[in-house]
Write a protein that holds these residues in place. Sequence first.
Motif, short mmCIF file in Angstrom:
data_model
loop_
_atom_site.label_atom_id
_atom_site.label_comp_id
_atom_site.label_asym_id
_atom_site.label_seq_id
_atom_site.Cartn_x
_atom_site.Cartn_y
_atom_site.Cartn_z
N LEU A 157 74.44 42.78 53.46
CA LEU A 157 74.29 43.81 54.51
C LEU A 157 73.17 44.80 54.22
O LEU A 157 72.41 45.16 55.13
N GLY A 158 73.05 45.23 52.96
CA GLY A 158 72.02 46.21 52.61
C GLY A 158 70.61 45.64 52.77
O GLY A 158 69.81 46.14 53.57
N TRP B 40 76.08 48.03 58.06
CA TRP B 40 76.02 48.41 56.64
C TRP B 40 76.99 49.56 56.36
O TRP B 40 77.74 49.55 55.38
#
Length: 544
Positions: free
Chosen positions: A157-158, A344
């Motif tokens: 996600l990051g 995120w």
Amino acid sequence: MSELTNSAVWHELVGHAERLCATNLNELFQQQPERAEELSVEALDLFLDFSKQRVDSPVLASLHRLARQCGFEQWRERLFAGEAVNHTEGRAAYHMALRCLDDTPMRVDGDNVVPLVAAVRDRFCAFAEAVRGGQWTGASGDVIRDVVNIGIGGSDLGPRMVCQALAPYCDGPRSHFVANVDGAELSDTLVGLDPAQTLFIITSKTFTTQETMANAHAARRWLVGRLGEAAVARHFVAVSTNADAVQSFGIAADNMFEFWDWVGGRYSLWSAVGVSIAVAMGAERFVELLSGAQAMDRHFATTEGADNLPLTLGLLAVWNTNFLNCPTQVLAPYSQRLQRFPAWAQQLEMESNGKSVDRDGVALDYRTTPVLWGDVGTNAQHAYFQMLHQGTDVNPVDFVLPLAADHELHEQQKLLIANCLAQGAALMRGKDADTVRAELSAQGLRGTELDAAVPHRVFSGNRPSNTLLMPRVDPFHLGALLALYEHRTFVQSVIWNINAFDQWGVELGKQLAKSVVSALDGEVAELDPSTRALVARVSEGVGF
Ligand code: F6P
């Protein structure tokens, strides 16, 4: 009753919420003409206007007293001292050390980890530059054109969000991200990729995550089928804390970038997990991202009380959740670049603070994280903002608004900004029945037709929001924004007296998935009657 809900300051806040029930935001502005200036806080060019929150000076004073009572300063000190604040796993939560770009010692168990972090960063940044510069080639000597990060949760996600947010800075090989165990994601990604020019980064803290391992093995088969076994060494690298598992997969130690157990998955994009970011936009920009986060760390660690941006944001979230009883919290970035910011932040907040026992394992008698959700404005306005304006629940919104565009369509940037500000204003101001009646009368509506139309067009207003302005989406300010939300999450956990850094809640599903796989393979597995019946039905229809 918990010590928290039994405390004088908690009762004080409950009293404030009751008092403010009778006052709406428009009145608060009349009572405090300088409210817009007074209820704002700025750090690193991130400007938070919280004048549209349903708070006044006594509420803010009580919230800061609450923070003191909950030991905010002591917990912050423990966090920054590298103590094992993640006590259920006996670990520090030391992501701040990953963005320490100077020689300040940061210790875990007495050892200064800064040189270690810098050494690994140097190594993966050099690797990223070699890929970008064409010195790292595929097995047949081809330059790498496509990089596929295979990972899930914090290992996806990051970096996925940052690469999208900073797309204008991406001048390296094309980045792709594959997370889902649904083979459709990997299959679709591989279409059109040339194996000779493709690099896979297998990113997994544990290197045991089912989805990541399934995708990694499938990618390996795809590559080996086309280029042969010997090519793996030039086309697969790993990011992990588990060197043995990486080697068993067939990736040599030289091609692995390590990180450490004191880095939580959802806090890991600053580590080697960010290597896909460095490949996409270069080491220098990756370091700028880190420096924005480091600057926010410093601000958070050293700024007291009302001037502390993450503290303010965290306390406002607690106020909305626990005292105004708002069930969810909406994130509305008015920036296409920040489209994946809510996803995120969802993992960050809900995996961290989705807990129902305190640090001692005692059941809580107050709400912890609200549901966090959202999408970009203006799209969201045409999807669910109806509910935000007229629904029965009040869902506070964080509007995140980068001001400068990185494109030439300036007129559209003005429209974007105008829409963002207008939504906050509409949520706050509302529109009463008299105004609606006057408007409809002016349009010629009369009698019963007018009476029937009015209630549908009334907006109650008084719906809170934050507006967070940032100069633009660039590496430094993005780093600062992400660290701001990380620390906000920590602030909330301190008030709620929970461990924000473990995630035992995801384990049961993982265990049961294994049992279901066995059942689908026709083996005996312990399943409840409902799931067993579903397995039977599914098995009839699909051949595995
Ligand atoms: O979903 C649980 C979780 O452990 C997350 O915390 C983590 O980010 C994700 O799975 C991926 O884990 P790993 O990096 O070990 O593959």
